[in-house]
Design an enzyme around this catalytic site. Structure first.
Site: not given
Length: 398
Positions: A119, A192, A195, A218, A355
């Site tokens: 991302h 990261d 998700q 999220k 992104c």
């Protein structure tokens, strides 16, 4: 095409999400809808319980301060952190990554190892912080190629920063192996987890990573709040990221001394009710169970990919076992047109580069359409998606 005959058993939580009544919401990778429990917690936070934190000497301030710190402990426990003081609240996961990129001493090592599927929030901060970037390729099925990473890592790399789960492909990183590769050359591993955290169980101690970033919105929580976990000894060595109230020990016009982590990195009034809402979201996820959510989303991904595979003009991206995300393209149709027509049919997907423009270049497309699932998704969403794609094909003469 009718996919109703291939119904995936749904978690019985759809009715807990008031915003999706009569709507097929397939954009949870962008932001998850909120269960009523979270909405109620946020309402109480602003209504019955609201007060500032860490400052007031009156009872309600003390109660709200405890609720805020309880939220910190809940996030730490959720990802397997050993100590709540290793958890920093930020505005979002983007700020969490920026915090590390801007404050981590390079120690003579000025390179960062990223991957092709990152991302923008895990690319641009490193550029702004002056790192030279080396890029790990992805495999044919959309996984970060850790064999290549092992060949590429050097003693000039300060950080390896990778997506735990791709926001475009849904591919899951072998995070423990990534940690071994980073540490083999004395580099740090930042993950990261935006998700991953809503979809799969995370244990930062078992993974042996050094930093982990995630986003509340999220994870069925509110916007405006992110989290950075870092090893205690690493956080202790980082200087403040911003200056202001709440992050100080003492201030004079000549000199300021700073509070220990995590307060050192939380300048100003925090998103108090956001933390309360995130705590409620974590309680909700724990009540359902991440293993159950992951199994449910995996089944929906399989069902969706099988349905889309039957459409000749559809191209699928990513691995078969992706975590809750299906990206696709339709030959001769721009994803924005797909998204617009699906919206007319009551189906919400994401259409664009997500992104992740470097990944789009690797895939050879300007953009993709993306359907992403959550605990509240079910087979009716897939049936509506396929029905909407049938309309796309008719409109474009296919």
């Amino acid at each position: 095409m009718n996919v109703a005959a291939n119904i995936t058993p749904a978690l019985s939580v759809r009715g807990e999400f008031p915003a999706i009544a009569g709507w097929h919401y397939l954009d949870s990778a962008a932001t998850a809808q909120k269960p009523q429990a979270v909405i109620d917690a946020i309402t109480r936070g602003y209504d019955r319980d609201y007060a500032t934190v860490h400052r007031g000497v009156y009872e309600r301030s003390a109660v709200m301060t405890q609720a805020y710190e309880n939220a910190r402990a809940a996030v730490a426990s959720f990802i397997g952190a050993a100590n709540a003081n290793e958890m920093v609240f930020t505005r979002n996961a983007t700020e969490a990554i920026n915090l590390v990129a801007q404050t981590l001493p390079k120690g003579g090592r000025d390179r960062v190892l990223l991957s092709e599927l990152e991302h923008h929030s895990n690319i641009v901060p490193w550029q702004l912080a002056g790192y030279a970037i080396d890029v790990v390729p992805i495999t044919a099925d959309g996984l970060i190629d850790l064999d290549a990473a092992e060949r590429m890592i050097s003693d000039q790399h300060r950080v390896v920063a990778l997506a735990h789960v791709s926001n475009v492909l849904g591919s899951i990183l072998d995070a423990k192996r990534a940690a071994e590769i980073a540490h083999s050359k004395g580099a740090l591993l930042l993950l990261d987890g935006c998700q991953a955290a809503p979809r799969i169980p995370v244990d930062v101690q078992d993974i042996d990573c050094d930093f982990y970033a995630l986003s509340a919105h999220k994870l069925y929580g509110p916007t405006g709040l992110g989290c950075l976990w870092g090893r205690g000894e690493l956080l202790n060595a980082l200087p403040p990221y911003q200056g202001g109230g709440a992050m100080i020990d003492s201030v004079t016009f000549e000199r300021t001394t700073f509070a220990p982590p995590p307060q050192r990195f939380e300048a100003g009034t925090p998103h108090i009710v956001g933390a309360v809402g995130l705590h409620s979201a974590i309680d909700w996820v724990n009540s359902v169970g991440l293993n159950a959510i992951h199994a449910h989303e995996t089944a929906l991904v399989h069902e969706c990919r099988e349905a889309l595979r039957r459409i000749n003009s559809v191209r699928l991206f990513g691995p078969e076992d992706s975590a809750g995300i299906v990206s696709f393209a339709i030959h001769g149709v721009h994803p924005h047109d797909i998204g617009t027509i699906l919206d007319d049919e009551g189906v919400a997907i994401r259409a664009g580069h997500h992104c992740a423009q470097p990944l789009m270049k690797v895939l050879g497309v300007p953009a993709t359409a993306r359907a992403s699932f959550a605990a509240f998704s079910d087979s009716s969403d897939i049936e509506a998606l396929v029905k909407g794609i049938d309309k796309v094909l008719r409109i474009f003469g296919q």
